[in-house]
Design a protein around this motif. Structure first.
Motif, PDB file in Angstrom:
ATOM      1  N   UNK A 118       1.059  -1.349   0.209  1.00  0.00           N
ATOM      2  CA  UNK A 118      -0.040  -0.142  -0.017  1.00  0.00           C
ATOM      3  C   UNK A 118       0.944   1.300  -0.197  1.00  0.00           C
ATOM      4  N   UNK A 119       0.459   2.197  -0.815  1.00  0.00           N
ATOM      5  CA  UNK A 119       1.365   3.308  -0.760  1.00  0.00           C
ATOM      6  C   UNK A 119       0.896   4.414   0.306  1.00  0.00           C
ATOM      7  N   UNK A 120       1.745   5.232   0.528  1.00  0.00           N
ATOM      8  CA  UNK A 120       1.613   6.199   1.657  1.00  0.00           C
ATOM      9  C   UNK A 120       0.146   6.740   1.853  1.00  0.00           C
ATOM     10  N   UNK A 121      -0.199   7.276   0.562  1.00  0.00           N
ATOM     11  CA  UNK A 121      -1.452   7.785   0.387  1.00  0.00           C
ATOM     12  C   UNK A 121      -2.711   6.984   0.877  1.00  0.00           C
ATOM     13  N   UNK A 122      -2.638   5.816   0.466  1.00  0.00           N
ATOM     14  CA  UNK A 122      -3.495   4.767   0.837  1.00  0.00           C
ATOM     15  C   UNK A 122      -3.656   4.683   2.570  1.00  0.00           C
TER      16      UNK A 122
END
Length: 62
Positions: free
Chosen positions: A4-8
């Motif tokens: 998962x990305x930091x934004x997610x």
């Protein structure tokens, strides 16, 4: 498998924080506000809202 990305992660954490805050606010409302009853007398409310006329003072015109 995608990481998962930091934004997610940020969106997930914000969603959890908002959900928890809503649950706490709902609990506080249920505990302290829901059963309160306030009676309103129309004449007293009108008197309170109209109130006395404001007093305007002006300096000496001369």
């Amino acid at each position: 498998m995608n990481k998962p990305s930091a934004q997610d992660r940020l969106v997930r954490h914000l969603a959890v924080a908002i959900a928890l805050k809503l649950m706490v606010l709902t609990g506080l409302w249920a505990a302290f506000v829901r059963d309160e009853q306030v009676s309103v007398d129309a004449d007293r409310a009108a008197a309170h809202l109209s109130g006395p006329a404001p007093v305007v003072t002006r300096g000496d015109p001369s």
